[in-house]
Design a protein around this motif. Structure first.
Motif, mmCIF file in Angstrom:
data_model
loop_
_atom_site.group_PDB
_atom_site.id
_atom_site.type_symbol
_atom_site.label_atom_id
_atom_site.label_comp_id
_atom_site.label_asym_id
_atom_site.label_seq_id
_atom_site.Cartn_x
_atom_site.Cartn_y
_atom_site.Cartn_z
ATOM 1 N N LEU A 26 -64.534 -70.521 -20.485
ATOM 2 C CA LEU A 26 -63.551 -71.405 -21.112
ATOM 3 C C LEU A 26 -63.097 -70.848 -22.471
ATOM 4 O O LEU A 26 -61.898 -70.841 -22.774
ATOM 5 C CB LEU A 26 -64.151 -72.809 -21.292
ATOM 6 N N LYS A 39 -59.240 -77.586 -20.623
ATOM 7 C CA LYS A 39 -59.583 -78.248 -21.886
ATOM 8 C C LYS A 39 -61.087 -78.263 -22.111
ATOM 9 O O LYS A 39 -61.869 -78.261 -21.161
ATOM 10 C CB LYS A 39 -59.076 -79.697 -21.865
ATOM 11 N N GLU A 40 -61.464 -78.348 -23.377
ATOM 12 C CA GLU A 40 -62.888 -78.531 -23.669
ATOM 13 C C GLU A 40 -63.132 -79.946 -24.172
ATOM 14 O O GLU A 40 -62.774 -80.292 -25.290
ATOM 15 C CB GLU A 40 -63.378 -77.524 -24.719
ATOM 16 N N GLY A 43 -68.037 -79.068 -23.505
ATOM 17 C CA GLY A 43 -68.689 -77.770 -23.572
ATOM 18 C C GLY A 43 -70.061 -77.748 -22.930
ATOM 19 O O GLY A 43 -70.769 -76.745 -23.015
ATOM 20 N N ASP A 46 -70.370 -81.877 -18.780
ATOM 21 C CA ASP A 46 -70.409 -83.310 -18.516
ATOM 22 C C ASP A 46 -69.056 -83.953 -18.235
ATOM 23 O O ASP A 46 -69.006 -85.073 -17.762
ATOM 24 C CB ASP A 46 -71.012 -84.035 -19.730
ATOM 25 N N CYS A 47 -67.953 -83.291 -18.579
ATOM 26 C CA CYS A 47 -66.678 -84.009 -18.518
ATOM 27 C C CYS A 47 -65.680 -83.440 -17.518
ATOM 28 O O CYS A 47 -64.737 -84.119 -17.128
ATOM 29 C CB CYS A 47 -66.027 -84.056 -19.900
ATOM 30 N N SER A 49 -63.258 -81.436 -17.807
ATOM 31 C CA SER A 49 -61.881 -81.138 -18.202
ATOM 32 C C SER A 49 -61.628 -79.629 -18.256
ATOM 33 O O SER A 49 -60.497 -79.202 -18.397
ATOM 34 C CB SER A 49 -61.544 -81.800 -19.539
ATOM 35 N N CYS A 60 -67.401 -75.696 -13.701
ATOM 36 C CA CYS A 60 -67.017 -75.950 -15.091
ATOM 37 C C CYS A 60 -66.924 -74.605 -15.786
ATOM 38 O O CYS A 60 -67.932 -73.886 -15.872
ATOM 39 C CB CYS A 60 -68.079 -76.779 -15.810
ATOM 40 N N CYS A 62 -66.860 -74.029 -18.787
ATOM 41 C CA CYS A 62 -67.696 -74.000 -19.997
ATOM 42 C C CYS A 62 -69.128 -73.614 -19.668
ATOM 43 O O CYS A 62 -69.901 -73.310 -20.565
ATOM 44 C CB CYS A 62 -67.664 -75.350 -20.721
#
Ligand SMILES: Cc1cc2nc3c(=O)[nH]c(=O)nc-3n(C[C@H](O)[C@H](O)[C@H](O)COP(=O)(O)OP(=O)(O)OC[C@H]3O[C@@H](n4cnc5c(N)ncnc54)[C@H](O)[C@@H]3O)c2cc1C
Ligand code: FES
Ligand code: FES
Lengths: 186, 285, 771
Positions: A26, A39-40, A43, A46-47, A49, A60, A62
């Motif tokens: 990322l 998007k972060e 990091g 967990d999300c 994005s 992910c 990240c």
């Protein structure tokens, strides 16, 4: 910290970059390659994005090291539309108001595309569990889930039409994924 | 920090053996990258094992399956056959994180991260799985329960790592199941968990059982008292009550942000009971 | 004049308004092209990072930055000394952005660095030596009010006579010993609202229910962390790109903290990845400016997720007591409440608004609310969607649910019986104009969800809620382009599709196509001052200003047509996107379309534009009623929300999809609040769950579809009847879910979150008391 030189493919294009080994994919996409569509939000996985595909698999970015993507293929939001033609999911998200602020949207789109590539007929529960790694704080998920289900419906219709025309065409992909909704949780 | 991606086990062992400071294996990276980001670990060397031949393979072996250290949860699920043989293990592994995490996370990483709440571990313990440890001196096969020693600590020596996990062929009429409790429906770490495997005779009487509890002690527990509570029974209500009581009695949890002692103790029994019912049904086929 | 005669002030028939077109910023957002806070970069920018206190409360004895400054690649290190106090600045904000002498909470900024890259900046942070003397801390609101508590701001808040606190008699039960300490107290403010005679009222009651309630702090949880790029030139000219709900606020506050002329600082808002109130203040922005000023280069600062949780404002945690008396038929005769909200390390908890909202749904003769604003060693609270209201509604609606149960009255009927309506003197003072609570209750009762039969361990809850809605300072410009299309410049950041709504209103007012209007969010140098996008004010205020700016433009366009036709201005009217002669007497001219007028603008007097600025009033309150069904696992305390219905008054839904979206998003945030979200502090006062894994906002599989009904009771204060809709939706869910759980398993949760351990303990408690 010795930098690593990496040759990879992003959205079908050959890309080379140099990064420090502690940089995530990322970080590389956003800060080295200017591809800020991913998007972060956390990091830390967990999300969602930062969702991208790595050799076709949803991950992910990240939680992937920049250094380890050499020789692999990466798919990001920047490669989702074909020229000025939006992917059906992008179109549906737009029409169905499946975004409010839009920060989560690239991640949801990449994740939803990975689902529909495996399963064109997901149940609501399957959609919800598949997307559980993508956080959205604005929408309450309702319109996102609807947009994904509606896109799947359109895709099934289109597939049925084209297979009616040419009876030899491949059947829609087997339903083989997202068992998570059905699995035994306490 | 140095990043290496060796292409043989030997080369990996060599790197790890010679390394000064902190070194870490990189499998799926879903624990390691988070820990690096928070500053919890600052490795001097990271060794990516995903490029070593065999690490991403699932191989049929002696009637069971050997699962490479870099096989992701999603790959394990897609294999299908492992899941038919050991549904408890595969379901437990597939509970880890989200779809995105599943694309990367490995069972072996889950094991070697040595979290008391690791989902696949109680299920593997119940299945009697062994881990293959490679290292500078020799290769050894050890029960998975001997890998984690305390939160974040393993029994692996310098230069050693786990190259695969072996799930043995289960006897006829064996069933397995794993259940965990989380406050959300997804994206959570187990507050308490139970993995069970059991074998029945033709009459439906339980002849063997292994019961493991997660997140109720410093590492996953193999609880003999739980097995004894149901062996010899047909999993009637009395046996289930004994099982639940034994599980709650074995639980030695703490209170933290994820749950309380009282909750974990009680729910350990509830989950052991529910998992046993599922495993029993599966064993009967 | 004819123009006005043809554009009545309250419009009721619409062409564009009420449709659901794609939003103008949509394609950029689905293709990853939209630029959010962290997506900006400036050439040659440095990376800025902030060093934060690891202690909840500590005196900072010294800060040694020399080693960090000596590290190659480090271009600036700052502490509070680099941001000297300016006359007239907000001292609390100044102290919050950078500790001065004392660290007041875990995560309080202590120093900051700017370096050539993130790795160097991280290393530099480690080289800064801070010598702390750890002090006693307090994070709980009730503890903070005790005389034994450490005082956060010695000498600042009046010492309190603890025996005179309503809290002492009503809530704690125990009397605190009377001590007036020299240091003062942590009680920063006291608010009282109400009317009538509560004690007399309770004497008429057939039933009285009173309880204590507690809620934990929750975070807005926007997915986009705070981010900005600051660039200060050696001549003092400064640029700031930032994700914020209020670019003008950021500009004015930063200028005042840093001693700059406002004109020197231009703030450009990025797209904003969620705010919900949390981006209505400054954190890293002045720090980035100070770093840039010192380093002489642009500096980018992006918070990590854990910084967002530790250092930006969650909402208050609350401790409350509520007492309501009713007649057998369900009529409320008196209501009394004490609310104690902690707002973190500085005064300003939303207890005043919580107190005003507490009983606002009901028509009460005798009512009293006392609110205390309390400081603790937590991050400075920031607004969170209907600030203060969800907590007090949780307590009040919970008590009402219990009264309804005890009297055997339907949950909606008891609310209908007492509902506030036009003419009701509200519990906080003003008399309501036309409001839609009754309509929401009736629509909820008629909805299919209210009739579904429930199974075992399932229950249904009902709750209502209220939010004022804000109006405020707004300024809008609309420019006519040469081809007859329009550029609409707004000063209120678009947090959830407001550009689309503004375009709809402009198109409606002009009688042209939606696609002919393009809305942009202006920077702070291009438009007059606009208040923050908060308080559900945007669609109301910017909408009002847009409509008025368009009317201004229409007037000018009619003037040009008059000029072309050679007739008086007031003989021209505007209809369906064109100027028309007002009547037969005006002359038989063919209408002049907006495109024709635009083409001739230069020849008829120059460019055409409309403009409007106002400090708006007349925002209409929005009421809502929610209905929810849950199922509880009695063995684990796990809860599943089966169905959820939001019925809310929008006044007029400009873009119904985005109105529904607000209802759904608010409801799910509320569901998160009641079920699992909480700030979890360790014994040492540090935050234990500063990440999305353990700060559990609802994930997709946690919730069902959120059904919505939009009720439209027009607000007379807006030309189209608009009320704000963004906030009310988070007010009822806390009580709604709690009431549902109570109906499922007979356990009344009065402490949030109702996480499974608490629910299970309560279930076991009930079982034990029955045994
Ligand atoms: C969002 C999120 C959700 C999560 N949810 C869950 C969950 O629900 N349940 C759960 O149990 N876990 C969860 N985790 C933790 C993590 O995903 C799992 O522990 C995962 O199985 C780790 O596997 P990995 O391959 O990614 O490990 P890595 O991160 O690659 O490695 C983990 C650790 O083990 C070491 N290691 C890895 N492989 C070997 C080896 N072969 N030999 C020796 N040492 C090795 C590494 O050096 C490292 O210290 C979650 C993580 C995230 C980010
Ligand atoms: S940024 Fe990668 S999951 Fe949140
Ligand atoms: S639309 Fe804002 S987070 Fe999803």
């Amino acid at each position: 910290m010795s930098a690593v030189h990496v040759s990879t493919k992003i959205n079908g294009d050959d890309v080379e970059f140099v990064c420090r080994p502690d940089e995530s994919l990322l970080d590389v996409l956003r800060d080295r390659l200017g591809m800020t569509g991913s998007k972060e939000g956390c990091g830390t996985g967990d999300c969602g994005s930062c969702s991208v595909t790595l050799d076709g698999r949803l991950v992910c970015s990240c939680l992937v090291m920049g250094a380890e993507v050499g020789g692999h293929e990466i798919g990001t939001i920047e490669g989702m539309a074909q020229g000025d033609k939006l992917h059906p999911l992008q179109q549906k998200f737009l029409e169905g108001a499946a975004l409010q602020c839009g920060i989560c949207t690239p991640g949801f789109l990449i994740a939803a595309r990975a689902l529909l590539e495996r399963n064109m007929d997901p149940t609501e529960t399957e959609v919800r569990y598949w997307l559980a790694g993508n956080l959205c704080r604005c929408t309450g998920y309702d319109k996102i889930v609807r947009a994904v289900m509606d896109t799947a419906k359109d895709m099934r219709k289109a597939a049925a039409k084209s297979s009616a025309k040419k009876p030899a065409a491949k059947k829609s992909p087997a339903k083989k994924t997202a068992k998570k909704g059905a699995r035994h949780a306490a | 920090m140095r990043y290496e991606a060796p292409d043989t086990i030997k080369a990996a062992v060599g790197l790890l053996s010679k390394a000064k400071g902190t070194s870490r294996i990189l499998a799926g990276g879903t624990d390691l990258l988070v820990q690096m980001r928070s500053g919890m670990v600052e490795p001097d060397l990271v060794v990516n094992i995903k490029g070593i031949p065999g690490m991403r393979d699932i191989v049929a072996d002696k009637g069971g399956y050997r699962i490479g250290a870099a096989v992701s949860g999603a790959e394990l699920e897609e294999h299908g056959k492992v899941g038919q043989m050991w549904p408890g293990v595969v379901e437990a592994t597939n509970l880890i994180g989200s779809t995105q995490i599943q694309g990367r996370a490995t069972m072996v990483g889950n094991l070697c991260n040595a979290s008391p709440a690791a989902d696949s571990v109680p299920a593997m313990i119940a299945a009697g799985a062994t881990a293959r440890v490679v290292g500078p001196k020799r290769t050894r096969d050890v029960p998975v329960e001997s890998i984690a020693t305390a939160p974040g600590k393993t029994s692996l020596a310098k230069g050693e790592f786990v190259s695969s996990v072996f799930l043995p062929k289960p006897p006829a009429r064996t069933g397995s199941a794993y259940l965990r409790f989380i406050p959300r429906t997804e994206m959570d770490i187990a507050v308490v968990a139970a993995g069970i495997a059991m074998t029945l005779n033709a009459k439906g009487v339980i002849t063997a059982a292994r019961v493991s509890l997660g997140a109720v002690a410093a590492r996953a527990l193999l609880v003999d008292a739980c097995a004894e509570a149901i062996i010899g029974s047909t999993l009637d209500d009395a046996a289930l009550d004994r099982l639940a009581a034994a599980a709650s009695a074995a639980a030695k949890p703490i209170t933290d942000k994820r749950g309380t002692v009282e909750f974990r103790t009680k729910v350990a029994g509830v989950l052991a009971r529910r998992a046993a019912v599922i495993a029993y049904d599966r064993a009967r086929g | 004049m004819p123009l006005d005669a043809n554009t009545p002030d309250l419009r009721t028939e619409f062409k564009s308004v009420g449709t659901r077109p794609n939003r103008p910023d949509g394609v950029d957002k689905v293709t990853g092209r939209a630029r959010f806070g962290a997506d900006f970069s400036a050439p040659g920018q440095l990376v800025g990072l902030v060093l934060r206190s690891p202690h909840a409360h500590a005196r900072i004895k010294s800060i040694d930055t020399s080693a960090a400054e000596a590290l190659p690649g480090v271009k600036a290190v700052i502490t509070y000394k680099d941001i000297p106090e300016q006359e007239g600045c907000d001292k609390d904000v100044l102290v919050n952005i950078m500790a001065r002498g004392t660290a007041l909470y875990d995560g309080h900024a202590v120093a900051a660095v700017a370096a050539t890259d993130a790795a160097v900046a991280r290393k530099a942070l480690k080289l800064i030596k801070v010598d702390y003397k750890v002090l006693k801390h307090v994070t709980d609101v009730d503890e903070a009010m005790k005389p034994s508590a450490p005082v956060l701001h010695p000498g600042r808040f009046e010492p309190v006579d603890y025996n005179s606190l309503e809290t002492a008699s009503h809530v704690s039960g125990k009397q605190e010993t009377k001590t007036k300490t020299r240091e003062g107290s942590n009680i920063a403010g006291r608010y009282v609202f109400g009317h009538g005679d509560v004690d007399k009222g309770f004497k008429q009651a057939d039933i009285i229910v009173e309880h204590e309630f507690k809620t934990e702090a929750t975070h807005q949880g926007y997915i986009e962390p705070h981010a900005c790029v600051a660039s200060v030139s050696s001549d003092g000219m400064a640029e700031l790109w930032v994700c914020t709900q209020g670019p003008f606020m950021v500009r004015d506050v930063c200028a005042s903290l840093l001693g700059m002329d406002v004109s020197r600082l231009r703030v450009t808002p990025s797209e904003i990845g969620g705010g919900f109130g949390g981006k209505t203040t400054v954190f890293i922005e002045p720090v980035a400016l100070a770093l840039s000023r010192k380093a002489g280069k642009p500096v980018k600062v992006v918070m990590s997720r854990s910084e967002v949780f530790r250092c930006t404002g969650p909402t208050s945690s609350a401790s409350m007591w509520v007492k309501i008396g009713a007649k057998k038929d369900g009529t409320f005769v008196a209501a009394d409440a004490v609310l104690k909200y902690q707002g973190g390390a500085f005064p300003g908890s939303p207890v005043e608004m919580g107190a005003m909202c507490a009983f606002a749904c009901y028509d009460l003769r005798n009512v009293r609310i006392v609110g205390y604003d309390v400081v603790t060693n937590r991050p400075k609270q920031a607004a969170y969607r209907a600030p203060g209201a969800p907590m007090s509604a949780f307590a009040v609606e919970g008590v009402i649910g219990e009264i309804a149960d005890k009297l055997g009255i339907d949950a909606i009927d008891i609310r209908l019986k007492n509902a506030a309506k036009e003419g009701t003197v509200s519990s906080y003072g003003p008399t309501f104009g036309p409001v839609g609570l009754v309509e929401t209750l009736e629509a909820a009762k008629a909805h299919k969800n209210y009739k579904v039969k429930l199974g075992k361990n399932q229950g249904r809850g009902v709750a209502s809620g209220f939010w004022f809605n804000f109006a405020g300072n707004t300024c809008v410009s609309i420019n006519l382009n040469v081809d007859g299309t329009l550029a609409l410049a707004l000063g209120t950041v678009d947090i959830g599709g407001s550009r689309a709504s503004m375009c709809l209103m402009a198109a409606e007012e002009l009688g042209i196509a939606y696609d002919d209007v393009r809305a942009i969010i202006a920077d702070t140098s291009s438009l007059g001052y606009n208040d923050i996008s908060e308080g559900s004010r945007v669609t109301f205020s910017s909408g009002l200003a847009t409509i008025k700016a368009v009317r201004d433009l229409k007037k000018r366009m009619c003037g040009r047509a008059a000029k072309i036709w050679g007739i008086p201005e007031d003989a021209v009217k505007w209809e369906n996107g064109a100027a028309h002669p007002a009547g037969a007497n005006a002359g038989g001219f063919d209408p002049l379309s907006i495109k024709e007028i635009a083409a001739q603008a230069s020849a008829t007097g120059g460019p055409l534009a409309g403009h409007y600025e106002i400090n708006a009033e007349g925002a209409g309150p929005s009421f809502a009623t929610h209905v929810c069904d849950v199922e509880v696992d009695p063995e684990t305390g796990a809860m599943k929300v089966l169905r959820y219905l939001v019925v809310q008054d929008a006044g007029k839904a400009i873009h119904p999809s985005y109105v529904e979206g607000q209802y759904q998003g608010g409801a799910v945030q509320g569901i998160g609040w009641v079920l699992n979200e909480e700030y979890f502090y360790g014994k040492d006062g540090t935050l234990q769950n500063a990440g999305f894994l353990d700060y559990r906002i609802p994930v997709c599989s946690d919730v069902p579809m959120i059904d919505t009904v939009i009720v439209e009771v027009p607000n007379p204060g807006h030309p189209y009847g608009v009320r704000g809709v963004g906030e009310t939706s988070i007010v009822p869910p806390l009580a709604c879910v709690a009431n549902a759980v109570s109906s499922a398993i007979g356990v009344r949760a009065r402490t949030l979150p109702m996480s499974p351990p608490k629910v299970l303990a309560a279930i076991e408690g009930v079982a034990a008391s029955k045994a």
